[in-house]
Write an enzyme that holds these catalytic residues in place. Structure first.
Site, short mmCIF file in Angstrom:
data_model
loop_
_atom_site.label_atom_id
_atom_site.label_comp_id
_atom_site.label_asym_id
_atom_site.label_seq_id
_atom_site.Cartn_x
_atom_site.Cartn_y
_atom_site.Cartn_z
N ARG A 55 20.93 29.07 -12.03
CA ARG A 55 20.57 28.87 -10.62
C ARG A 55 19.43 29.85 -10.36
O ARG A 55 19.01 30.61 -11.23
CB ARG A 55 21.78 29.05 -9.67
CG ARG A 55 22.91 29.90 -10.10
CD ARG A 55 22.57 31.34 -10.22
NE ARG A 55 21.96 31.84 -9.00
CZ ARG A 55 21.19 32.89 -8.90
NH1 ARG A 55 20.90 33.59 -9.99
NH2 ARG A 55 20.65 33.27 -7.77
N GLY A 56 18.92 29.82 -9.11
CA GLY A 56 17.71 30.59 -8.83
C GLY A 56 16.52 29.67 -9.10
O GLY A 56 16.44 29.03 -10.17
N ALA A 57 15.61 29.60 -8.11
CA ALA A 57 14.56 28.59 -8.17
C ALA A 57 13.77 28.58 -9.49
O ALA A 57 13.62 27.53 -10.12
CB ALA A 57 13.63 28.76 -6.96
N ARG A 92 19.54 19.25 -7.68
CA ARG A 92 19.57 20.15 -6.51
C ARG A 92 18.30 19.90 -5.68
O ARG A 92 17.22 19.81 -6.25
CB ARG A 92 19.67 21.62 -6.93
CG ARG A 92 21.00 21.96 -7.60
CD ARG A 92 21.21 23.46 -7.73
NE ARG A 92 21.50 24.07 -6.44
CZ ARG A 92 21.55 25.39 -6.25
NH1 ARG A 92 21.30 26.22 -7.26
NH2 ARG A 92 21.84 25.89 -5.06
N GLN A 203 26.47 35.42 -4.84
CA GLN A 203 25.50 35.73 -5.89
C GLN A 203 25.09 37.21 -5.87
O GLN A 203 24.73 37.77 -6.90
CB GLN A 203 24.23 34.87 -5.71
CG GLN A 203 24.42 33.41 -6.06
CD GLN A 203 24.72 32.58 -4.84
OE1 GLN A 203 25.35 33.05 -3.89
NE2 GLN A 203 24.29 31.33 -4.84
N ASP A 244 13.33 29.82 -2.29
CA ASP A 244 13.46 28.55 -3.02
C ASP A 244 12.33 27.60 -2.71
O ASP A 244 12.02 26.71 -3.50
CB ASP A 244 14.80 27.90 -2.68
CG ASP A 244 15.92 28.72 -3.27
OD1 ASP A 244 16.33 29.70 -2.60
OD2 ASP A 244 16.34 28.43 -4.39
N LYS A 255 18.34 31.55 0.40
CA LYS A 255 19.80 31.47 0.50
C LYS A 255 20.30 31.68 1.93
O LYS A 255 19.78 32.53 2.65
CB LYS A 255 20.40 32.52 -0.45
CG LYS A 255 21.90 32.58 -0.51
CD LYS A 255 22.56 31.25 -0.81
CE LYS A 255 22.05 30.58 -2.07
NZ LYS A 255 22.50 29.19 -2.21
O1 MRU Z 1 21.88 28.70 -4.83
P1 MRU Z 1 21.09 29.62 -5.72
O2 MRU Z 1 21.90 30.70 -6.32
O3 MRU Z 1 20.28 28.85 -6.73
O4 MRU Z 1 20.06 30.30 -4.72
C1 MRU Z 1 19.17 31.27 -5.20
C2 MRU Z 1 18.33 31.86 -4.14
O5 MRU Z 1 18.45 31.55 -2.98
C3 MRU Z 1 17.25 32.81 -4.58
O6 MRU Z 1 17.03 33.79 -3.63
C4 MRU Z 1 15.96 32.01 -4.80
O7 MRU Z 1 16.18 30.95 -5.67
C5 MRU Z 1 14.88 32.86 -5.33
S1 MRU Z 1 15.21 33.25 -7.00
C6 MRU Z 1 14.01 34.18 -7.69
#
Ligand code: MRU
Length: 363
Positions: A55-57, A92, A203, A244, A255
């Site tokens: 996860r994480g963009a 997603r 997270q 994201d 988030k």
């Molecule tokens: O739902 P997630 O865990 O994928 O959400 C992640 C986030 O919101 C991060 O802050 C975002 O992707 C930036 S990651 C470098």
């Protein structure tokens, strides 16, 4: 970044492209278990994104790129690649890096002869990962300068607040919001990180706390509701969060709960920065209002998992049986609440002119 002194990434190919295998750290098992998970097919890659093993963009984008490489190793005809792209994009909706990586892979592969596509796909996925690492290192340098400037003005450690996990676990390496933290620590700047737990999936408590601890960075986990209080009492020098998807006008989607932190920061004069690598900026969207917000399963709100007294990971229910729950996973922070956007090309104002100034070829 380091796990107990060993340099580690979040995703890596194994063997030759003909082997068709990628490995990831399974983030659904952290912080209590460190498990390496194997992706051997497009379906494995899509499942890993959907259930948030990754996860994480930026890491979602990198995994999608390898998902297309896995698909191309099996069938590199146009129809198969287009079908794989649709499968990955459906996993997603919010992080634009996913669509960005898939479109880039298709643009690279479709003009080639079918027999050249598999090898090219593995190369392109590796290039996307290498670029992510370089972008994050550059964000670390630019954000590290901001932290240094604050350190120069005060005695004692710089207190930085972050939300969710935008650390190296959310990228291929280094992280976005946490890259400046790692750069500052490497430069010897005394630093302490307030880690928002980030309900409902936690997270912050599970992933940010884990990676900061593994890298030896001073930190304290706080309940999501504590940030405003700490800011009122002068205990937060700056906030840095990830994104994201950032719209062309500088509205930032991140988030759920990020917006509330930005409001509190604004009310208390605390600088609120967003770390945004180029692929997370969506110049096609005029404002944050157009960003699709993922709705996730209500069970993430009603239930919680953690270690029991016997050291087993168990799930418990928090809410009364039958109470409905809602789970919007992201929110949009209006650009007016953002002090600046830290990109790999430098720091800019959160507005159309600022972003277009750094990315004139895309704006
Ligand atoms: O739902 P997630 O865990 O994928 O959400 C992640 C986030 O919101 C991060 O802050 C975002 O992707 C930036 S990651 C470098």
């Amino acid at each position: 970044m380091n796990i107990d002194g060993i340099p580690t990434r979040t995703i890596w190919p194994v063997g030759s492209p003909a082997d068709g295998v990628v490995e990831i750290i399974d983030q659904t098992r952290l912080p209590h278990e460190f498990v390496v998970h194997r992706l051997a097919s497009l379906e494995d890659a899509a499942e890993a994104i959907r259930v948030m093993r990754v996860r994480g963009a930026p890491l979602i984008g990198a995994t999608a790129a390898y998902g297309l490489a896995l698909a191309a190793s099996r069938d590199a005809e146009d129809a198969a690649l287009r079908g794989a792209a649709d499968t990955l994009i459906a996993t997603r909706p919010t992080a634009v890096n996913l669509q960005w990586a898939v479109r880039r892979m298709l643009a690279k592969l479709l003009p080639l002869a079918a027999e050249q596509r598999a090898a090219a796909a593995w190369d392109e996925a590796a290039a996307i990962c290498a670029e992510d690492v370089a972008q994050n290192q550059a964000i670390g340098r630019h954000g590290g300068d901001l932290i240094q400037a604050i350190a120069n003005r005060k005695t004692g450690p710089v207190n930085l607040l972050t939300h969710c996990n935008a650390g190296w676990l959310a990228t291929v390496d280094w992280g976005t919001a946490l890259a400046p933290v790692y750069a500052a620590v490497a430069a010897g700047i005394p630093l302490h990180v307030w880690v928002d737990e980030t309900r409902p999936r936690n997270q912050g408590a599970s992933l940010t706390a884990w990676e900061l601890a593994k890298h030896g960075v001073a930190h304290t986990v706080i309940a999501d509701n504590a940030g405003g209080h700490l800011m009122q009492h002068g205990r937060v020098d700056l906030c840095i969060v990830g994104t994201d998807r950032t719209a062309a006008n500088g509205d930032v989607c991140n988030k759920i709960g990020t917006y509330l932190k930005a409001l509190a920061a604004h009310d208390n004069g605390v600088p609120f920065y967003v770390a945004a690598p180029g692929p997370s900026i969506d110049f096609a969207l005029a404002s944050g209002r157009e960003i699709p917000i993922e709705e996730r399963n209500a069970r993430e709100v009603t239930h919680l998992s953690g270690l029991d007294g016997a050291g087993r990971v168990v799930e418990i229910r928090l809410t009364p049986e039958g109470s409905p729950a809602a789970n919007p996973a992201f929110d949009v922070t209006p650009a007016r609440l953002v002090t600046g956007i830290i990109t790999e090309r430098g720091v800019c104002a959160a507005n159309r002119e600022g972003l277009a100034g750094l990315y004139p070829e895309r704006a």
